[in-house]
Design an enzyme around this catalytic site. Structure first.
Site, PDB file in Angstrom:
ATOM      1  CG  ASP A 114      -1.879   1.118   1.258  1.00 16.35           C
ATOM      2  OD1 ASP A 114      -2.159   1.836   0.076  1.00 16.35           O
ATOM      3  OD2 ASP A 114      -2.490   1.326   2.231  1.00 16.35           O
ATOM      4  CG  ASP A 321      -3.998   4.492  -2.227  1.00 16.83           C
ATOM      5  OD1 ASP A 321      -3.477   3.550  -1.964  1.00 16.83           O
ATOM      6  OD2 ASP A 321      -4.979   4.849  -1.576  1.00 16.83           O
TER       7      ASP A 321
END
Ligand SMILES: *[C@@H]1O[C@H](CO)[C@@H](O)[C@H](O)[C@H]1NC(C)=O
Ligand SMILES: *[C@@H]1O[C@H](CO)[C@@H](O)[C@H](O)[C@H]1NC(C)=O
Ligand SMILES: *[C@@H]1O[C@H](CO)[C@@H](O)[C@H](O)[C@H]1NC(C)=O
Ligand SMILES: *[C@@H]1O[C@H](CO)[C@@H](O)[C@H](O)[C@H]1NC(C)=O
Length: 401
Positions: A114, A321
């Site tokens: 992430d 992201d």
């Protein structure tokens, strides 16, 4: 049998990626008293009077600081001891996962990668964790591990006095375990527990013989998880790759293991690679990050969007992201892009369907010519071109008759 297309942007699914913390690693020469050097040394309000003993002490410290940034224990890239592969798991959303090994003896965790967050955490001494014994939850045959401080001979507690302990409001004394708590953008999704220091097992990537490397990192012992962490996303931990000091890439470069960079590459089939301390491939495109020093994120700028044959003149900034399945655009860009796309689509638009969370959907005949669907590409700040690999989602529907 009929099928329809849902238009939405699954942007940036292949995007060679490089972290540079807003600094470029160039080889300029600077006089040691120059403004540039002083600037590199950090906050300068308190520099001692030039020529004083303190002044030279500070300069020497600062040489060590610069030195520390250039000499790393390993020249080439490092990767996880289990290898550099990343993969998608169909039952666990659109995220990219990899296997990491933690502690002594090493325990394997299947973690989601992430770039949108910083902390690395794994389920640990569980109050509330994703179920580890419900095989119906995950179609793949991996086992979920649970970390415990007692179970690892190399684990150390991170106390409230540690500089990486930011949640000090909840500390009773400086010698207590440092607590942490992180909430994520997805609704009601969070993790909390205590910070731990233990060995992350890595290996060198370049050399003939693979050297194994034991790097001490700080991560969250996740005792209480909520929301998607209990089922569909990251049930076995999340590997934050953000720019803050607590992220593993930041710790590894701070500890002198490698340069302050990493690269990830995701293929359209879901298979990918991750390396730490490398510079990506020589032929990749580049774009700078918009760094806010208080809260640095992978904030990038897109200058132009090309939809099919049309240039949409609408720039925007966005967060890169990997922990989010879809790409979300703010208006005006969203409206301009979707209207331009719609005007070029030849298929018939479907009426709104409450079961489908997307605005533009089209009926596509089974023998539709997919090369007629408008393509999508972005011009990034700096001029780099990013062809969006697969801007649409195709959903097959069984005709009920
Ligand atoms: C990833 O690992 C494989 C197998 O060890 C190796 O052949 C390949 O070069 C590595 N890829 C990168 C980008 O380092
Ligand atoms: C860890 O070991 C200590 C000492 O044996 C024990 O008091 C504690 O309950 C253990 N903790 C866990 C989570 O097993
Ligand atoms: C990204 O950076 C731009 C320019 O600095 C800023 O206006 C924008 O708010 C940032 N976006 C996010 C989500 O932080
Ligand atoms: C699909 O459309 C392209 C572009 O118009 C054309 O070159 C191609 O022959 C078409 N393919 C089929 C199977 O009709």
């Amino acid at each position: 049998m009929s099928s329809f297309v849902i238009f939405l942007l699954t942007l940036l699914s292949i995007f060679p990626f490089r972290q540079c913390h807003g600094r470029l690693f160039t080889f300029e020469m600077h006089h040691r008293f120059s403004e540039t050097v002083k600037k590199l040394a950090g906050p300068l309000q308190n520099w001692p009077v030039k020529g004083s003993l303190q002044y030279y002490t500070q300069l020497a410290n600062h040489d060590r600081f610069l030195h520390g940034r250039r000499l790393f224990k390993f020249d080439g890239p490092l990767t996880f001891s289990d290898g550099n592969s990343t993969f998608r798991i169909s039952s666990l959303g659109f995220l990219h996962y990899t296997t990491v090994t933690l502690g002594t003896p090493g325990l394997k965790f299947l973690v989601a990668l992430d770039t949108g967050s910083d902390l690395f955490w794994v389920p640990c001494e569980c109050g509330r964790c994703a179920s580890t014994d419900d095989p119906t939850l995950y179609s793949s045959d991996f086992e979920l591990s649970i970390y415990s401080l007692n179970g690892s001979s190399t684990s150390k507690k991170v106390t409230c006095s540690d500089s990486l302990c930011t949640d000090r409001n909840n500390c009773l004394s400086s010698n207590n375990h440092c607590p942490y708590s992180v909430s994520y953008v997805s609704s009601e999704t969070s993790t909390s527990g205590i910070l731990v220091d233990d060995i992350l097992h890595l290996r060198t990537e370049d050399s003939e013989e693979k050297n194994f490397v034991e790097a001490r990192v700080i991560f969250g012992c996740g005792q209480e998880q909520t929301g998607s962490f209990l089922d569909v996303a990251a049930p076995n931990g999340l590997f934050g790759l953000g720019l803050e000091k607590v992220s593993v890439p930041s710790i590894l470069s701070q500890e002198g293991f490698m340069a302050d960079s990493f690269s990830m590459c995701f293929g359209s089939d879901g298979a990918g690679r991750i390396n730490f301390g490398d510079k990506g491939s020589f032929d990749q495109e580049e774009t700078p990050f918009n760094i806010n020093p208080l809260h640095p994120t992978y904030n990038i700028s897109v200058d132009q969007i090309r939809v099919g044959t049309t240039l949409v003149d609408s720039g925007f900034t966005a967060l890169f992201d990997t922990g989010t399945s879809f790409t979300y655009l703010a208006d005006l860009s969203y409206t301009k892009l979707s209207e331009s796309f719609h005007s070029q689509v030849r298929d018939k638009r479907r009426p709104p369907d409450p079961r489908i969370p997307f605005e533009y959907c089209y009926d596509m005949s089974p023998d539709a010519n997919t090369s007629l669907i408008p393509s999508l590409s972005l011009t990034m700040s700096g001029g780099g071109q990013l062809a969006v690999n697969d801007p649409i989602i195709v959903i097959s529907t069984q005709k009920t008759s």
